[in-house]
Design a protein around this motif. Sequence first.
Motif, PDB file in Angstrom:
ATOM      1  N   UNK A   5      14.654  -6.123  70.350  1.00 45.65           N
ATOM      2  CA  UNK A   5      14.695  -5.002  69.422  1.00 45.65           C
ATOM      3  C   UNK A   5      15.758  -4.002  69.845  1.00 45.65           C
ATOM      4  N   UNK A   6      16.615  -3.661  68.920  1.00 45.05           N
ATOM      5  CA  UNK A   6      17.608  -2.600  69.112  1.00 45.05           C
ATOM      6  C   UNK A   6      16.991  -1.325  68.560  1.00 45.05           C
ATOM      7  N   UNK A   7      16.726  -0.358  69.463  1.00 47.80           N
ATOM      8  CA  UNK A   7      15.971   0.824  69.060  1.00 47.80           C
ATOM      9  C   UNK A   7      16.762   2.122  69.182  1.00 47.80           C
ATOM     10  N   UNK A   8      18.005   2.058  69.666  1.00 48.19           N
ATOM     11  CA  UNK A   8      18.801   3.272  69.828  1.00 48.19           C
ATOM     12  C   UNK A   8      20.177   3.092  69.207  1.00 48.19           C
ATOM     13  N   UNK A   9      20.799   4.213  68.863  1.00 50.81           N
ATOM     14  CA  UNK A   9      22.132   4.168  68.266  1.00 50.81           C
ATOM     15  C   UNK A   9      23.141   3.617  69.264  1.00 50.81           C
ATOM     16  N   UNK A  10      22.974   3.908  70.537  1.00 53.23           N
ATOM     17  CA  UNK A  10      23.893   3.373  71.542  1.00 53.23           C
ATOM     18  C   UNK A  10      23.781   1.851  71.632  1.00 53.23           C
ATOM     19  N   UNK A  11      22.558   1.332  71.593  1.00 52.67           N
ATOM     20  CA  UNK A  11      22.376  -0.127  71.598  1.00 52.67           C
ATOM     21  C   UNK A  11      23.005  -0.756  70.363  1.00 52.67           C
ATOM     22  N   UNK A  41      25.417   4.633  58.747  1.00 50.68           N
ATOM     23  CA  UNK A  41      24.157   5.129  58.191  1.00 50.68           C
ATOM     24  C   UNK A  41      23.254   5.671  59.305  1.00 50.68           C
ATOM     25  N   UNK A  42      23.166   4.936  60.410  1.00 50.92           N
ATOM     26  CA  UNK A  42      22.306   5.368  61.516  1.00 50.92           C
ATOM     27  C   UNK A  42      22.783   6.702  62.092  1.00 50.92           C
ATOM     28  N   UNK A  43      24.090   6.860  62.221  1.00 46.28           N
ATOM     29  CA  UNK A  43      24.627   8.126  62.731  1.00 46.28           C
ATOM     30  C   UNK A  43      24.238   9.296  61.838  1.00 46.28           C
ATOM     31  N   UNK A  44      24.201   9.061  60.544  1.00 41.60           N
ATOM     32  CA  UNK A  44      23.957  10.149  59.595  1.00 41.60           C
ATOM     33  C   UNK A  44      22.482  10.394  59.289  1.00 41.60           C
ATOM     34  N   UNK A 236      30.541   8.674  54.213  1.00 45.65           N
ATOM     35  CA  UNK A 236      31.826   8.018  53.973  1.00 45.65           C
ATOM     36  C   UNK A 236      32.851   8.378  55.045  1.00 45.65           C
ATOM     37  N   UNK A 237      32.803   9.602  55.527  1.00 48.70           N
ATOM     38  CA  UNK A 237      33.715  10.010  56.608  1.00 48.70           C
ATOM     39  C   UNK A 237      33.426   9.210  57.873  1.00 48.70           C
ATOM     40  N   UNK A 238      32.154   8.985  58.142  1.00 46.81           N
ATOM     41  CA  UNK A 238      31.796   8.191  59.315  1.00 46.81           C
ATOM     42  C   UNK A 238      32.175   6.721  59.117  1.00 46.81           C
ATOM     43  N   UNK A 239      32.034   6.213  57.897  1.00 48.18           N
ATOM     44  CA  UNK A 239      32.411   4.834  57.606  1.00 48.18           C
ATOM     45  C   UNK A 239      33.905   4.632  57.844  1.00 48.18           C
ATOM     46  N   UNK A 240      34.709   5.594  57.426  1.00 53.17           N
ATOM     47  CA  UNK A 240      36.156   5.526  57.674  1.00 53.17           C
ATOM     48  C   UNK A 240      36.426   5.517  59.173  1.00 53.17           C
ATOM     49  N   UNK A 241      35.759   6.401  59.903  1.00 55.92           N
ATOM     50  CA  UNK A 241      35.981   6.509  61.346  1.00 55.92           C
ATOM     51  C   UNK A 241      35.563   5.245  62.089  1.00 55.92           C
ATOM     52  N   UNK A 242      34.562   4.540  61.570  1.00 63.93           N
ATOM     53  CA  UNK A 242      34.015   3.374  62.267  1.00 63.93           C
ATOM     54  C   UNK A 242      34.625   2.044  61.813  1.00 63.93           C
TER      55      UNK A 242
END
Length: 360
Positions: A5-11, A41-44, A236-242
């Motif tokens: 299970x991936x439970x964190x944004x870092x993972x 999505x997870x970041x936001x 969308x800004x995060x999607x561009x960055x990623x």
Amino acid sequence: MRAEVVASIQELKDIKEQWNKLLEGSISNSIFLTWEWAYSWAECFINEKRELFVVKVYDDGNRLVGIAPWYKSAIKVGPSFMRQISFIGTPETASDYLDVFTTRGREREVSNYLYDYLFGEASNSWDCVNFQDTRAESLFLLSFMHKHRLQGRYLEISQGSFCPIISLPQNEEEFLSRISSSRSKRFRQDLRTLKKTDEVEIKTYVTEGIEEAVDSFFKLYAEKTEWEGKDLHRFMKRLVANSETGKFLQIDYLLANKNTIGGLLHLRNNDTLSLYLMAVDKTYNPRISAGNLLVGLCILRAIESQFKIYDFLKGYEDYKFYWTNEGRTTQTVCIVQRRALPVIYMMKKMTKNALKTMLR
């Protein structure tokens, strides 16, 4: 098989390469399932009431064969809270074609394993599963529901969304010959009408200048729709960055005498161009349909760019059916545990739907 299970944004950040490699080899490949979309999505939208619940499935040779891109959230039911499993990307970004993606040919095997995992090892960690806007042809979901019925358990299936699409031909003339003669004539007529009085231009941003184009699009969107869409703008800004200088986004503007009278935010993935958001000045020239004109010009550009599919995504707006009569569907499946709170929640839903039917 075994689960991790991936439970964190870092993972989640650390599994980008294996995520996208598995997705690209699956039958479920869609922009809404890419790592870039999920991570942005997870970041936001992951917060104190939500936690990631991404399940990676490995076979006995320690090969990654499946990923379930899920998260858990606390849903209020009366004075209490219920723990619900949902797909990443819902509801804030209106994602379509969601699925558990697997190595080709192992969809049923992974589905059966995940079913046993959810109702076995992980059974105490959730109360309700809500698979919203899942691909109607999902082999994962088909196997999951079949096993659920064999266990004698209840599930609720409801129609999800209809997504109009165009299977694009190789050239403009073939496309215009496919649609009705009246529609083709209206498109050409609107274009001629606008060109009589204005210098018409389509401006497209894909990678270069895409960050600024996102900002200007949402400014136009707020002006023309009276909805700012701040959360979507941030996403969308995060999607561009990623995503390697925004390779998944395309923004098209219709300019008349240098004035922007409409804009489309498209999503790009492999051979598919998808219309995600539209903002149009409907008052600029009442003699034409600026929205349909812009969509038509973008479809022709998609043909030139050798896209195979133009996808309008979910929705029954009239302008979508102006161009096509074919489409794809999604469905939503709800499953609850045999515990008091989830059962009460399901009974309330059933009662509400029954009352709606009676009142109609």
